[in-house]
Enzyme design. Structure first.
Site, short mmCIF file in Angstrom:
data_model
loop_
_atom_site.label_atom_id
_atom_site.label_comp_id
_atom_site.label_asym_id
_atom_site.label_seq_id
_atom_site.Cartn_x
_atom_site.Cartn_y
_atom_site.Cartn_z
N LYS A 127 19.14 27.11 -24.21
CA LYS A 127 17.88 27.09 -23.45
C LYS A 127 16.67 26.89 -24.36
O LYS A 127 15.54 26.70 -23.88
CB LYS A 127 17.73 28.37 -22.63
CG LYS A 127 18.72 28.47 -21.48
CD LYS A 127 18.54 29.75 -20.70
CE LYS A 127 19.43 29.76 -19.45
NZ LYS A 127 20.86 29.69 -19.77
N TYR A 135 12.14 32.65 -21.81
CA TYR A 135 13.29 33.01 -22.64
C TYR A 135 13.61 31.90 -23.65
O TYR A 135 13.74 32.15 -24.85
CB TYR A 135 14.50 33.28 -21.74
CG TYR A 135 15.79 33.48 -22.50
CD1 TYR A 135 15.89 34.45 -23.50
CD2 TYR A 135 16.92 32.70 -22.22
CE1 TYR A 135 17.08 34.64 -24.20
CE2 TYR A 135 18.10 32.89 -22.91
CZ TYR A 135 18.18 33.85 -23.90
OH TYR A 135 19.35 34.04 -24.60
N SER A 171 29.30 37.80 -20.54
CA SER A 171 28.27 38.46 -21.33
C SER A 171 27.19 38.96 -20.37
O SER A 171 27.21 38.65 -19.17
CB SER A 171 27.66 37.49 -22.35
OG SER A 171 27.04 36.41 -21.69
N ARG A 172 26.26 39.74 -20.91
CA ARG A 172 25.21 40.29 -20.06
C ARG A 172 24.42 39.15 -19.45
O ARG A 172 23.91 38.28 -20.15
CB ARG A 172 24.29 41.18 -20.91
CG ARG A 172 23.35 42.05 -20.09
CD ARG A 172 22.61 43.01 -20.99
NE ARG A 172 21.71 42.29 -21.88
CZ ARG A 172 21.03 42.88 -22.85
NH1 ARG A 172 21.20 44.16 -23.09
NH2 ARG A 172 20.20 42.18 -23.61
N THR A 192 23.03 28.92 -7.13
CA THR A 192 21.70 28.31 -7.15
C THR A 192 21.75 26.85 -6.69
O THR A 192 21.00 26.44 -5.82
CB THR A 192 21.08 28.39 -8.56
OG1 THR A 192 22.03 27.87 -9.51
CG2 THR A 192 20.75 29.82 -8.92
#
Length: 330
Positions: A127, A135, A171-172, A192
């Site tokens: 990202k 983020y 993962s989180r 989404t």
């Protein structure tokens, strides 16, 4: 590399941190310090790893440079995993994301230099490429801080590098636990956009390549792990099939599209076009060298061929199902 050495893992109570801890312990380190601000997760880890006498649990925040410096005393290797990771949380609390992801990373850099750490490996994200959310922007800035630390450290010998990867299963923040919960409780999962694509890998794949990147690191590089692309529609369908089989769900499970969240993109990128120029390639990863260094690599690393970028193949539903079962994610 880690035998009889001292290792610090920031954000060590997270999913990646726990998998990394297991891998590091297999090399018989002198000590592994788990640094995080979640005392409950530290307690749970203490119960899981209670047979290991070489783990230390330190409560602390990477925003606290003094505490970090104390945690890094006599440390050989630092794995910097701590971060705010949830895209919506970072969008709603942008400066909190800056304080943790950017200022926190600078604190790690300064503490590592002062403590004369051998190597620091920072974990970034796909990202960070052409970021459309807070983020990603904070992770891109952190990558730049890590690379710049190579020329700012003066005569100190600490080696700084980054590793960039996409989504790690379970993962989180991973969508897999959410899908499983929705299938079991609601018989309906929310997606989404069915056309969305994401780079994804298993925790064990991520850890293996992180350790390999840390071994190769000479200073200032960004290591980009090669990952397959997963179609979100395939993941949803495989999750429905596997979870329904395991839990004997006979009712049909609906897939409901809810639209992109603020800051989300339809697809991610591993590298920008500009980064491809002058980069290198190994069978497992790409290496983006720092602008401020001129390191030489051995014959196993070759100049990157630009056509190899953007040709990442989507994995089949069969392989995706095997991953989920082998990692016990469903």
């Amino acid at each position: 590399m880690y035998t009889n050495k001292k290792v610090l893992i920031t954000g060590g109570t997270g999913t990646i941190g726990q998998h990394l801890l297991k891998a590091i312990l297999s090399y018989s380190p002198s000590v592994v310090r788990i640094y995080s601000r979640d005392e409950h997760k530290q307690y749970e880890m203490q119960q899981e790893f209670k047979e290991h006498r070489n783990i230390r649990y330190l409560i602390g925040d990477i925003r606290d440079e003094v505490r970090l410096l104390r945690a890094m005393e006599d440390i050989d290797y630092v794995f910097h995993l701590a971060a705010m990771k949830h895209v919506p949380a970072c969008e709603y609390n942008p400066f909190e994301a800056v304080k943790t992801n950017v200022l926190g990373t600078q604190n790690v850099i300064q503490a590592a230099i002062a403590a004369k750490v051998k190597k620091v490996l920072f974990t970034s994200t796909d990202k960070a490429i052409s970021p459309t959310n807070t983020y990603g922007a904070t992770k891109l800035t952190s990558e730049r801080l890590i690379s710049a630390a190579e020329y700012q450290k003066g005569p100190k010998q600490t080696v700084f590098s980054s590793v960039r990867f996409g989504n790690v299963m379970c993962s989180r923040g991973s969508v897999i636990p959410l899908f499983k919960k929705q299938i079991l409780e609601d018989h309906c999962i929310t997606v989404t956009d069915m056309m969305m694509k994401r780079y994804m890998m298993t925790p064990n794949q991520a850890i293996s390549l992180m350790l390999k990147a840390n071994e190769l690191a000479k200073g200032g590089e960004v290591f980009v792990l090669k990952m397959p692309v997963i179609n979100l529609s395939d993941l949803a369908e495989v999750m429905i099939e596997k979870v329904s089989e395991k839990h004997r769900i006979t009712e049909s499970v609906e897939i409901k599209e809810i639209g992109l969240r603020p800051g989300e993109k339809m697809y991610e990128e591993l590298m920008s076009d500009d980064e491809v120029i002058g980069s290198f390639e190994t069978p497992d990863m790409y290496i983006i060298p720092s602008h401020f260094t001129d390191h030489e690599y051995n014959e196993a690393v070759r100049t990157l061929a630009k056509p190899s970028i953007g040709t990442d193949a989507s994995i089949s539903k069969e392989v995706l199902g095997e991953w989920l079962l082998s990692e016990k994610l469903i």
